[in-house]
Design an enzyme around this catalytic site. Structure first.
Site, PDB file in Angstrom:
ATOM      1  N   GLY A   1       0.824  -1.568   0.235  1.00  0.00           N
ATOM      2  CA  GLY A   1       0.029   0.419   0.123  1.00  0.00           C
ATOM      3  C   GLY A   1       0.780   0.980   0.330  1.00  0.00           C
ATOM      4  O   GLY A   1       2.141   1.476   0.461  1.00  0.00           O
TER       5      GLY A   1
ATOM      6  N   TYR B   1      -1.986 -19.177  -1.677  1.00  0.00           N
ATOM      7  CA  TYR B   1      -3.363 -18.012  -1.456  1.00  0.00           C
ATOM      8  C   TYR B   1      -4.377 -18.667  -1.429  1.00  0.00           C
ATOM      9  O   TYR B   1      -5.612 -17.593  -1.033  1.00  0.00           O
ATOM     10  CB  TYR B   1      -3.119 -16.867  -2.944  1.00  0.00           C
TER      11      TYR B   1
ATOM     12  N   LYS C   1      -6.896 -17.999   1.847  1.00  0.00           N
ATOM     13  CA  LYS C   1      -8.159 -17.312   1.558  1.00  0.00           C
ATOM     14  C   LYS C   1      -9.439 -17.972   2.263  1.00  0.00           C
ATOM     15  O   LYS C   1     -10.710 -17.542   3.386  1.00  0.00           O
ATOM     16  CB  LYS C   1      -8.699 -16.454   0.105  1.00  0.00           C
TER      17      LYS C   1
ATOM     18  N   ILE D   1      -0.026 -11.135 -23.382  1.00  0.00           N
ATOM     19  CA  ILE D   1      -1.049 -12.251 -23.407  1.00  0.00           C
ATOM     20  C   ILE D   1      -0.886 -13.446 -23.251  1.00  0.00           C
ATOM     21  O   ILE D   1       0.017 -14.157 -24.166  1.00  0.00           O
ATOM     22  CB  ILE D   1      -2.237 -11.801 -24.489  1.00  0.00           C
TER      23      ILE D   1
ATOM     24  N   ARG E   1     -12.736 -13.287 -17.360  1.00  0.00           N
ATOM     25  CA  ARG E   1     -12.846 -13.150 -15.921  1.00  0.00           C
ATOM     26  C   ARG E   1     -13.866 -11.809 -15.575  1.00  0.00           C
ATOM     27  O   ARG E   1     -14.374 -11.248 -16.960  1.00  0.00           O
ATOM     28  CB  ARG E   1     -11.436 -12.663 -15.889  1.00  0.00           C
TER      29      ARG E   1
ATOM     30  N   ARG F   1      -0.073 -18.228 -18.530  1.00  0.00           N
ATOM     31  CA  ARG F   1       1.387 -18.937 -17.059  1.00  0.00           C
ATOM     32  C   ARG F   1       0.079 -20.382 -15.891  1.00  0.00           C
ATOM     33  O   ARG F   1      -0.896 -20.473 -15.865  1.00  0.00           O
ATOM     34  CB  ARG F   1      -0.040 -17.566 -16.178  1.00  0.00           C
TER      35      ARG F   1
ATOM     36  N   GLY G   1      -1.071 -22.921 -13.541  1.00  0.00           N
ATOM     37  CA  GLY G   1      -2.282 -22.295 -12.434  1.00  0.00           C
ATOM     38  C   GLY G   1      -2.780 -21.353 -13.122  1.00  0.00           C
ATOM     39  O   GLY G   1      -4.423 -21.221 -12.588  1.00  0.00           O
TER      40      GLY G   1
HETATM   41  P1  NAD Z   1      -3.399  -4.767  -2.232  1.00  0.00           P
HETATM   42  O1  NAD Z   1      -2.227  -4.876  -2.116  1.00  0.00           O
HETATM   43  O2  NAD Z   1      -3.244  -2.638  -2.481  1.00  0.00           O
HETATM   44  O3  NAD Z   1      -3.827  -4.234  -0.607  1.00  0.00           O
HETATM   45  C1  NAD Z   1      -3.665  -4.843   0.201  1.00  0.00           C
HETATM   46  C2  NAD Z   1      -3.134  -4.293   1.988  1.00  0.00           C
HETATM   47  O4  NAD Z   1      -3.025  -4.661   2.763  1.00  0.00           O
HETATM   48  C3  NAD Z   1      -1.596  -3.240   1.299  1.00  0.00           C
HETATM   49  O5  NAD Z   1      -2.304  -1.730   1.967  1.00  0.00           O
HETATM   50  C4  NAD Z   1      -0.734  -3.819   2.075  1.00  0.00           C
HETATM   51  O6  NAD Z   1       0.331  -2.614   2.920  1.00  0.00           O
HETATM   52  C5  NAD Z   1      -1.136  -4.061   3.537  1.00  0.00           C
HETATM   53  N1  NAD Z   1      -0.648  -4.977   4.005  1.00  0.00           N
HETATM   54  C6  NAD Z   1      -0.131  -6.040   3.243  1.00  0.00           C
HETATM   55  N2  NAD Z   1       0.338  -7.619   4.221  1.00  0.00           N
HETATM   56  C7  NAD Z   1       0.209  -6.340   5.658  1.00  0.00           C
HETATM   57  C8  NAD Z   1       0.659  -6.784   7.422  1.00  0.00           C
HETATM   58  N3  NAD Z   1       1.203  -7.933   7.528  1.00  0.00           N
HETATM   59  N4  NAD Z   1       0.334  -5.580   7.880  1.00  0.00           N
HETATM   60  C9  NAD Z   1      -0.257  -4.912   7.736  1.00  0.00           C
HETATM   61  N5  NAD Z   1      -0.439  -4.320   6.619  1.00  0.00           N
HETATM   62  C10 NAD Z   1      -0.276  -5.423   5.033  1.00  0.00           C
HETATM   63  O7  NAD Z   1      -4.088  -5.287  -2.599  1.00  0.00           O
HETATM   64  P2  NAD Z   1      -6.198  -5.006  -2.899  1.00  0.00           P
HETATM   65  O8  NAD Z   1      -6.129  -5.542  -4.486  1.00  0.00           O
HETATM   66  O9  NAD Z   1      -6.851  -3.384  -2.428  1.00  0.00           O
HETATM   67  O10 NAD Z   1      -6.927  -6.336  -2.080  1.00  0.00           O
HETATM   68  C11 NAD Z   1      -7.103  -6.380  -0.901  1.00  0.00           C
HETATM   69  C12 NAD Z   1      -8.246  -7.563  -0.610  1.00  0.00           C
HETATM   70  O11 NAD Z   1      -8.933  -7.825  -1.149  1.00  0.00           O
HETATM   71  C13 NAD Z   1      -6.811  -8.551  -0.316  1.00  0.00           C
HETATM   72  O12 NAD Z   1      -7.299  -9.455   1.212  1.00  0.00           O
HETATM   73  C14 NAD Z   1      -7.042  -9.420  -0.886  1.00  0.00           C
HETATM   74  O13 NAD Z   1      -6.377 -10.564  -1.590  1.00  0.00           O
HETATM   75  C15 NAD Z   1      -8.235  -9.094  -1.215  1.00  0.00           C
HETATM   76  N6  NAD Z   1      -8.610  -9.211  -3.194  1.00  0.00           N
HETATM   77  C16 NAD Z   1      -8.167  -8.342  -3.583  1.00  0.00           C
HETATM   78  C17 NAD Z   1      -8.870  -8.812  -5.393  1.00  0.00           C
HETATM   79  C18 NAD Z   1      -7.976  -7.726  -6.393  1.00  0.00           C
HETATM   80  O14 NAD Z   1      -8.925  -8.248  -7.111  1.00  0.00           O
HETATM   81  N7  NAD Z   1      -7.500  -6.775  -6.330  1.00  0.00           N
HETATM   82  C19 NAD Z   1      -9.535 -10.063  -5.339  1.00  0.00           C
HETATM   83  C20 NAD Z   1      -9.338 -10.737  -4.747  1.00  0.00           C
HETATM   84  C21 NAD Z   1      -8.984 -10.719  -3.016  1.00  0.00           C
HETATM   85  C1  UD1 Z   2      -7.022 -12.035 -10.081  1.00  0.00           C
HETATM   86  C2  UD1 Z   2      -5.976 -11.418  -7.952  1.00  0.00           C
HETATM   87  C3  UD1 Z   2      -6.011 -12.023  -7.115  1.00  0.00           C
HETATM   88  C4  UD1 Z   2      -7.439 -12.367  -6.915  1.00  0.00           C
HETATM   89  C5  UD1 Z   2      -8.657 -13.107  -8.497  1.00  0.00           C
HETATM   90  C6  UD1 Z   2      -9.519 -13.438  -7.680  1.00  0.00           C
HETATM   91  C7  UD1 Z   2      -4.977  -9.764  -9.194  1.00  0.00           C
HETATM   92  C8  UD1 Z   2      -3.053  -9.421  -9.640  1.00  0.00           C
HETATM   93  N1  UD1 Z   2      -4.959 -11.249  -8.967  1.00  0.00           N
HETATM   94  O1  UD1 Z   2      -6.045 -13.241  -9.990  1.00  0.00           O
HETATM   95  O2  UD1 Z   2      -5.919 -11.347  -5.991  1.00  0.00           O
HETATM   96  O3  UD1 Z   2      -7.951 -13.627  -5.833  1.00  0.00           O
HETATM   97  O4  UD1 Z   2      -8.481 -12.314  -9.256  1.00  0.00           O
HETATM   98  O5  UD1 Z   2     -10.338 -13.855  -8.983  1.00  0.00           O
HETATM   99  O6  UD1 Z   2      -5.447  -8.527  -8.793  1.00  0.00           O
HETATM  100  N2  UD1 Z   2      -2.579 -12.040 -17.810  1.00  0.00           N
HETATM  101  C9  UD1 Z   2      -2.202 -11.607 -19.212  1.00  0.00           C
HETATM  102  N3  UD1 Z   2      -0.556 -10.378 -19.007  1.00  0.00           N
HETATM  103  C10 UD1 Z   2      -1.294  -9.927 -18.400  1.00  0.00           C
HETATM  104  C11 UD1 Z   2      -1.135  -9.684 -17.068  1.00  0.00           C
HETATM  105  C12 UD1 Z   2      -2.698 -11.071 -17.195  1.00  0.00           C
HETATM  106  O7  UD1 Z   2      -3.018 -12.165 -20.007  1.00  0.00           O
HETATM  107  O8  UD1 Z   2      -0.068  -9.175 -18.719  1.00  0.00           O
HETATM  108  C13 UD1 Z   2      -4.353 -12.434 -18.008  1.00  0.00           C
HETATM  109  C14 UD1 Z   2      -3.441 -13.403 -16.682  1.00  0.00           C
HETATM  110  O9  UD1 Z   2      -2.968 -14.710 -17.635  1.00  0.00           O
HETATM  111  C15 UD1 Z   2      -4.731 -13.801 -16.465  1.00  0.00           C
HETATM  112  C16 UD1 Z   2      -5.783 -12.849 -16.976  1.00  0.00           C
HETATM  113  O10 UD1 Z   2      -5.330 -12.102 -17.271  1.00  0.00           O
HETATM  114  O11 UD1 Z   2      -5.599 -15.098 -17.613  1.00  0.00           O
HETATM  115  C17 UD1 Z   2      -6.067 -11.903 -15.084  1.00  0.00           C
HETATM  116  O12 UD1 Z   2      -4.965 -12.527 -14.513  1.00  0.00           O
HETATM  117  P1  UD1 Z   2      -4.823 -11.249 -13.416  1.00  0.00           P
HETATM  118  O13 UD1 Z   2      -5.141  -9.697 -12.958  1.00  0.00           O
HETATM  119  O14 UD1 Z   2      -3.174 -11.277 -13.033  1.00  0.00           O
HETATM  120  O15 UD1 Z   2      -6.023 -11.930 -12.788  1.00  0.00           O
HETATM  121  P2  UD1 Z   2      -6.345 -13.420 -11.651  1.00  0.00           P
HETATM  122  O16 UD1 Z   2      -4.787 -14.338 -11.893  1.00  0.00           O
HETATM  123  O17 UD1 Z   2      -7.457 -13.775 -12.210  1.00  0.00           O
END
Ligand code: NAD
Ligand code: UD1
Length: 324
Positions: free
Chosen positions: A45, A151, A155, A211, A219, A278, A280
């Protein structure tokens, strides 16, 4: 950006509140008049995400694994929003033990602190990753989870603990399974950042994207303001304690289509470079949001066009700021 909802609490803790989703949640809570404390170790963050709020928030730099700091942050809070996590799936594959310390033990510490501090409700950020590659579509909460990465296991473990804390200790816990979240402030700097943040920066700098695989993987992209609304609803909905809900849009798009739309909006037409799929990578991910609609009243406000336009405006401004 978020339409305001009436809140039934006046003080909340947001762990991970300096991150992408957490900082938008903090914005919405502050606008609704809530006192907000943020606990974040700034590992991914940034303070910049909160700087516009000045002294309207309490920020504690610290780790969720530190019981003393967490207790200080949770003091007087009625609700905890737990967003802090190591978010990169790839990092959890490379370092399953270290990341479990944050994503599992950290989550357990948050729940335990909530119990000891008299917090009424804890809303946890879970992930659609728990469904794995089950071909059944749309993904619904009654499906058997099939985690395919540390991961996803982490979760799912958090969800199990949350449910247990509801059953054993009567804390109202609600787990939200976010699908692919996008929007302003998503950090594009790592190759494992969210695909939309990477494609946006590529499109605006005129570089072709990579890609992975044939690009026909799908997605469910949900705009961050809708994820914030789901959190606020989950914090207030009567009877939601112990629940698990998908947060998505109930629709999905291929990665190829995503690039075409972003390139079009940016006014560029570079052909993408294809690389090996990628490890998985899930083929298709699309949510059913029927449960979230019924129990929380959740329906997304942003369709893809509206969400992507707001996101593009932010990345454009950021690119101009960086260039000047
Ligand atoms: P982000 O990395 O921007 O936010 C995570 C925050 O947690 C950061 O500010 C980081 O500094 C803080 N953090 C990490 N480890 C910590 C610790 N040990 N102690 C205190 N703070 C800590 O990511 P985001 O995309 O905003 O994700 C927020 C939440 O949503 C996460 O739990 C993530 O797993 C979940 N999530 C995100 C997505 C997505 O698409 N972005 C999808 C599914 C779930
Ligand atoms: C994402 C989240 C993960 C969350 C999950 C929920 C991120 C980084 N990861 O995983 O935390 O739990 O969704 O469903 O937000 N791709 C490309 N080119 C790129 C990057 C990605 O082709 O440069 C493809 C990837 O191979 C994948 C898709 O885009 O097929 C989405 O990738 P990504 O945004 O990394 O998300 P997830 O792997 O779905």
């Amino acid at each position: 950006m978020t339409s305001s909802l009436e809140l039934y609490f006046s003080r909340a803790l947001v762990t991970g509140g300096a991150g992408f989703i957490g900082s938008h949640l903090v914005d919405a809570l502050v606008s609704a008049g809530c006192e907000v404390c943020i606990l974040d170790n700034l590992s991914s963050g940034r303070l910049e995400n909160l700087s516009h709020l000045g002294d309207r928030i309490t920020f504690i730099e610290g780790d969720i694994r530190d019981a003393g700091t967490l207790a200080e942050a949770a003091r007087g809070c009625e609700v905890v929003f737990h967003e802090a996590a190591v978010v990169s799936v790839t990092k959890t594959v490379a370092a399953p033990v270290e990341t479990a310390a944050v994503n599992d033990m950290g989550t357990l510490q948050v729940l335990e602190t909530a119990r000891r501090s008299g917090v009424r409700r804890v809303v946890l950020a879970s992930s659609s990753a728990v469904y794995g590659d089950d071909p059944e579509m749309p993904k619904h909460e009654k499906m058997r989870p099939k985690p395919m990465s540390p991961y996803a296991v982490q979760k799912l473990t958090g969800e199990y603990y949350a449910r247990l804390y509801h059953e054993l200790y009567d804390i109202e816990t609600v787990s939200l399974r976010y699908f692919n979240v996008y929007g302003p402030r998503q950090d594009p700097s790592s190759p494992y950042s969210g695909v939309i943040s990477i494609f946006m920066t590529r499109a605006l700098s005129g570089e072709p994207p990579v890609i992975y695989g044939d690009g026909e993987q799908r997605r469910d992209f949900v705009f961050v303001a809708d994820v914030v609304r789901a959190n606020l609803m989950a914090a207030g909905a009567p009877g939601a304690g112990g629940g698990i809900f998908n947060v998505g849009t109930a629709s999905a798009m291929t990665v190829n289509d995503l690039w075409r739309r972003i390139a079009n909006l940016a006014g560029m037409d570079a052909a993408p470079v294809h690389a090996a799929p990628r490890a998985g990578d899930i083929r298709e991910s699309r949510s059913s949001i029927a449960n979230a609609a019924a129990a929380l009243g959740f329906h997304p406000d942003y369709d893809f066009e509206k969400g992507i336009a707001a996101t593009m405006a932010w990345y454009r401004e950021r690119a101009e700021r960086n260039a000047s």
